[in-house]
Design a protein around this motif. Structure first.
Motif, PDB file in Angstrom:
ATOM      1  N   CYS A  64       0.841  -1.204   0.000  1.00  0.00           N
ATOM      2  CA  CYS A  64       0.000   0.000   0.000  1.00  0.00           C
ATOM      3  C   CYS A  64       0.873   1.250   0.000  1.00  0.00           C
ATOM      4  CB  CYS A  64      -0.917  -0.021   1.222  1.00  0.00           C
ATOM      5  SG  CYS A  64      -1.901   1.476   1.446  1.00  0.00           S
ATOM      6  N   GLN A  65       1.873   1.248   0.862  1.00  0.00           N
ATOM      7  CA  GLN A  65       2.770   2.402   0.958  1.00  0.00           C
ATOM      8  C   GLN A  65       3.532   2.623  -0.336  1.00  0.00           C
ATOM      9  OE1 GLN A  65       5.704   2.078   4.109  1.00  0.00           O
ATOM     10  NE2 GLN A  65       5.577   4.269   4.524  1.00  0.00           N
ATOM     11  N   LEU A  91      -4.770   2.586   7.335  1.00  0.00           N
ATOM     12  CA  LEU A  91      -5.303   3.905   6.992  1.00  0.00           C
ATOM     13  C   LEU A  91      -4.214   4.968   7.029  1.00  0.00           C
ATOM     14  CD1 LEU A  91      -8.633   3.699   9.021  1.00  0.00           C
ATOM     15  CD2 LEU A  91      -8.393   3.525   6.544  1.00  0.00           C
ATOM     16  N   THR A  92      -3.319   4.847   7.992  1.00  0.00           N
ATOM     17  CA  THR A  92      -2.229   5.813   8.103  1.00  0.00           C
ATOM     18  C   THR A  92      -1.282   5.736   6.916  1.00  0.00           C
ATOM     19  OG1 THR A  92      -2.333   5.734  10.520  1.00  0.00           O
ATOM     20  CG2 THR A  92      -0.304   6.586   9.552  1.00  0.00           C
ATOM     21  N   GLY A  94      -2.047   5.073   3.924  1.00  0.00           N
ATOM     22  CA  GLY A  94      -2.647   5.534   2.672  1.00  0.00           C
ATOM     23  C   GLY A  94      -3.866   4.780   2.198  1.00  0.00           C
ATOM     24  N   ALA A  95      -4.303   3.751   2.941  1.00  0.00           N
ATOM     25  CA  ALA A  95      -5.517   3.037   2.542  1.00  0.00           C
ATOM     26  C   ALA A  95      -6.733   3.924   2.769  1.00  0.00           C
ATOM     27  CB  ALA A  95      -5.652   1.736   3.329  1.00  0.00           C
ATOM     28  N   ASP A  96      -7.779   3.693   1.979  1.00  0.00           N
ATOM     29  CA  ASP A  96      -8.998   4.485   2.097  1.00  0.00           C
ATOM     30  C   ASP A  96     -10.099   3.761   2.857  1.00  0.00           C
ATOM     31  OD1 ASP A  96      -8.495   6.914   0.147  1.00  0.00           O
ATOM     32  OD2 ASP A  96      -7.722   5.135  -0.850  1.00  0.00           O
ATOM     33  N   ASP A  97     -10.000   2.438   2.929  1.00  0.00           N
ATOM     34  CA  ASP A  97     -11.024   1.656   3.619  1.00  0.00           C
ATOM     35  C   ASP A  97     -10.410   0.327   4.044  1.00  0.00           C
ATOM     36  OD1 ASP A  97     -13.420   0.965   4.742  1.00  0.00           O
ATOM     37  OD2 ASP A  97     -14.586   1.075   2.893  1.00  0.00           O
ATOM     38  N   TYR A  98     -11.118  -0.401   4.924  1.00  0.00           N
ATOM     39  CA  TYR A  98     -10.573  -1.610   5.521  1.00  0.00           C
ATOM     40  C   TYR A  98     -11.724  -2.580   5.743  1.00  0.00           C
ATOM     41  CZ  TYR A  98      -7.047  -4.066   8.397  1.00  0.00           C
ATOM     42  OH  TYR A  98      -6.136  -4.958   8.890  1.00  0.00           O
ATOM     43  N   MET A 199      -9.601  10.415  12.583  1.00  0.00           N
ATOM     44  CA  MET A 199      -8.431  10.698  13.408  1.00  0.00           C
ATOM     45  C   MET A 199      -7.157  10.190  12.745  1.00  0.00           C
ATOM     46  SD  MET A 199      -7.625   9.407  17.309  1.00  0.00           S
ATOM     47  CE  MET A 199      -7.569   7.683  16.756  1.00  0.00           C
ATOM     48  N   SER A 200      -7.211   8.982  12.172  1.00  0.00           N
ATOM     49  CA  SER A 200      -6.035   8.396  11.526  1.00  0.00           C
ATOM     50  C   SER A 200      -5.600   9.217  10.322  1.00  0.00           C
ATOM     51  CB  SER A 200      -6.346   6.956  11.087  1.00  0.00           C
ATOM     52  OG  SER A 200      -6.688   6.153  12.194  1.00  0.00           O
ATOM     53  N   HIS A 201      -6.566   9.669   9.517  1.00  0.00           N
ATOM     54  CA  HIS A 201      -6.228  10.447   8.330  1.00  0.00           C
ATOM     55  C   HIS A 201      -5.735  11.850   8.703  1.00  0.00           C
ATOM     56  CE1 HIS A 201      -8.212   7.254   6.038  1.00  0.00           C
ATOM     57  NE2 HIS A 201      -7.628   7.777   4.980  1.00  0.00           N
ATOM     58  N   ILE A 202      -6.300  12.436   9.745  1.00  0.00           N
ATOM     59  CA  ILE A 202      -5.813  13.739  10.203  1.00  0.00           C
ATOM     60  C   ILE A 202      -4.370  13.613  10.675  1.00  0.00           C
ATOM     61  CG2 ILE A 202      -6.019  15.480  12.026  1.00  0.00           C
ATOM     62  CD1 ILE A 202      -8.093  15.934   9.939  1.00  0.00           C
TER      63      ILE A 202
END
Length: 230
Positions: A64-65, A91-92, A94-98, A199-202
């Motif tokens: 992903c990275q 998510l941190t 760069g993933a958009d969903d899980y 929170m993870s994306h912020i």
């Protein structure tokens, strides 16, 4: 026709996802390891990727990275690992969903469609002519038409989700935006109280902006309320 990349070493799972997607009219590129998937990305640009975490030649988080270094399309992590820290890590990075296994094929298709809608809406907004195309203040320049963001002259490599979060906060500069509002506006889904996706994306966005976690200059946390850019 949207093209979807599937990377999963479990043939039965990969085949099931492929059938579900093809039944919806998507073109599928299916691989059982990261090496072949990366080789495919040198030849084509899919609209979305579905990645397993446990791969034989490379950890799915690492894949992903690596993809995020040069591609902005949405990434959905599909894995049997259910720990919260694994989700936050994905998510941190760069993933958009899980989505965890076992999964409901209908839910997977729904999430794929949601990500593609958001990605398409961002890139081909029908209301772009009525909206501001650029914000420029205190060293931060963000332009919607070319998806570029500069911080003190340095270009930031943002995913579509990260860009959308920053753009939404800039549109509401001076106002506090709740996690619920931000999630529903950017992801287009109903917010759940236990959802730590925002929170993870912020946190990842602040990291890319070289923001100190305790005293950020741009994206500030209003505890118990939400986030704001002043």
């Amino acid at each position: 026709m949207s093209e979807i990349l599937i990377v999963d070493d479990e043939a039965a799972i990969a085949d099931l996802v492929e059938v579900c997607l093809k039944n919806e009219g998507y073109q599928v590129h299916k691989f059982y390891n990261a090496t072949d998937a990366l080789a495919c990305l040198e030849r084509c640009e899919p609209d979305l990727a579905i990645l397993d975490v446990m791969l034989p030649d490379m950890d799915g988080f690492a894949l992903c990275q690596k993809i995020r270094q040069s591609h902005l399309f949405p990434i959905i992590m599909l894995t049997a690992r259910v720990e919260d820290m694994d989700k936050i890590m994905g998510l941190t990075l760069g993933a958009d969903d899980y989505i965890t296994k076992p999964f409901n094929p209908l839910e997977l298709i729904a999430r794929v469609k949601t990500q593609l809608r958001r990605y398409t809406r961002y890139n081909k907004s029908e209301t772009a002519a009525r909206e501001p195309e650029e914000y420029d203040f205190r060293g931060l320049q963000i332009c919607k038409s070319n998806h570029k963001c500069l911080l003190f002259g340095e270009e930031l490599s943002l995913t579509p989700l990260e860009f959308s979060i920053l753009w939404y906060l800039c549109e509401r500069r001076g106002s506090v935006v709740s996690s619920e509002e931000l999630f529903e506006a950017v992801w287009g889904e109903k917010y759940m109280d236990s959802n730590n996706t925002v929170m993870s994306h912020i946190a990842r966005l602040r990291e890319k902006m070289h923001e100190p976690s305790r005293k950020p200059k741009f994206i500030k946390t209003v505890w118990g309320v939400g986030y704001t850019i002043e």
